[in-house]
Motif scaffolding. Sequence first.
Motif, mmCIF file in Angstrom:
data_model
loop_
_atom_site.group_PDB
_atom_site.id
_atom_site.type_symbol
_atom_site.label_atom_id
_atom_site.label_comp_id
_atom_site.label_asym_id
_atom_site.label_seq_id
_atom_site.Cartn_x
_atom_site.Cartn_y
_atom_site.Cartn_z
ATOM 1 N N ILE A 109 0.317 12.128 1.874
ATOM 2 C CA ILE A 109 -0.355 13.306 2.403
ATOM 3 C C ILE A 109 0.098 14.495 1.569
ATOM 4 C CG2 ILE A 109 -0.602 14.857 4.363
ATOM 5 C CD1 ILE A 109 -0.343 12.441 6.184
ATOM 6 N N GLU A 145 -9.061 11.244 2.366
ATOM 7 C CA GLU A 145 -9.538 11.939 3.560
ATOM 8 C C GLU A 145 -9.082 13.386 3.509
ATOM 9 O OE1 GLU A 145 -8.771 11.711 8.365
ATOM 10 O OE2 GLU A 145 -8.593 9.882 7.181
ATOM 11 N N LYS A 180 -7.832 3.717 -2.730
ATOM 12 C CA LYS A 180 -8.670 3.036 -1.748
ATOM 13 C C LYS A 180 -9.516 4.031 -0.949
ATOM 14 C CE LYS A 180 -8.110 0.241 2.426
ATOM 15 N NZ LYS A 180 -7.115 -0.378 3.298
ATOM 16 N N ASP A 181 -8.911 5.192 -0.588
ATOM 17 C CA ASP A 181 -9.620 6.146 0.252
ATOM 18 C C ASP A 181 -8.980 7.521 0.129
ATOM 19 O OD1 ASP A 181 -11.507 6.959 2.197
ATOM 20 O OD2 ASP A 181 -10.068 6.652 3.821
ATOM 21 N N GLU A 190 0.836 -1.187 0.000
ATOM 22 C CA GLU A 190 0.000 0.000 0.000
ATOM 23 C C GLU A 190 0.875 1.242 0.000
ATOM 24 O OE1 GLU A 190 -2.314 -0.696 3.521
ATOM 25 O OE2 GLU A 190 -0.874 0.352 4.781
ATOM 26 N N LEU A 191 0.242 2.356 -0.334
ATOM 27 C CA LEU A 191 0.931 3.634 -0.397
ATOM 28 C C LEU A 191 0.039 4.672 0.263
ATOM 29 C CD1 LEU A 191 3.174 5.510 -1.524
ATOM 30 C CD2 LEU A 191 1.846 5.630 -3.632
ATOM 31 N N SER A 192 0.608 5.442 1.179
ATOM 32 C CA SER A 192 -0.125 6.483 1.880
ATOM 33 C C SER A 192 0.582 7.805 1.613
ATOM 34 C CB SER A 192 -0.136 6.163 3.381
ATOM 35 O OG SER A 192 -0.825 7.152 4.097
ATOM 36 N N TRP A 250 -5.269 13.231 2.410
ATOM 37 C CA TRP A 250 -4.595 11.989 2.732
ATOM 38 C C TRP A 250 -5.096 10.956 1.733
ATOM 39 C CZ3 TRP A 250 -5.025 9.166 8.096
ATOM 40 C CH2 TRP A 250 -4.141 8.092 8.117
ATOM 41 N N LEU A 251 -4.230 10.551 0.823
ATOM 42 C CA LEU A 251 -4.571 9.603 -0.230
ATOM 43 C C LEU A 251 -4.042 8.226 0.157
ATOM 44 C CD1 LEU A 251 -3.437 11.823 -3.221
ATOM 45 C CD2 LEU A 251 -5.737 11.628 -2.278
ATOM 46 N N LYS A 252 -4.917 7.237 0.122
ATOM 47 C CA LYS A 252 -4.525 5.877 0.482
ATOM 48 C C LYS A 252 -4.738 4.971 -0.728
ATOM 49 C CE LYS A 252 -6.181 7.018 5.025
ATOM 50 N NZ LYS A 252 -7.246 6.825 6.003
ATOM 51 N N TYR A 253 -3.680 4.301 -1.120
ATOM 52 C CA TYR A 253 -3.697 3.420 -2.286
ATOM 53 C C TYR A 253 -3.341 2.003 -1.890
ATOM 54 C CZ TYR A 253 -3.400 7.681 -5.137
ATOM 55 O OH TYR A 253 -3.622 8.896 -5.737
ATOM 56 N N GLU A 254 -3.852 1.041 -2.639
ATOM 57 C CA GLU A 254 -3.435 -0.346 -2.506
ATOM 58 C C GLU A 254 -2.796 -0.782 -3.812
ATOM 59 O OE1 GLU A 254 -6.651 -2.848 -1.306
ATOM 60 O OE2 GLU A 254 -6.500 -2.202 0.787
#
Length: 63
Positions: free
Chosen positions: A12, A47, A44-45, A8-10, A55-59
């Motif tokens: 900001i 916020e 994925k999400d 995953e990759l997070s 805040w970008l959340k990737y899988e």
Amino acid sequence: MTEELIDELSLILVPIADGASNSVTLFETSSFLTNQHPVDFFLKDVEKLDDGGLWLKYETKRD
């Protein structure tokens, strides 16, 4: 083995601009890594943060 090391990759993102020319990249590679393949991600999400950032959340996209 250099494959499938990222699950995953997070990220900001903040609304700040910096014009420095010595900025680092998000990912770097090395000449001793011979089997280099791009990694695909799907979002994925998202916020919204209080300071206007995201805040970008990737899988990892697996084939």
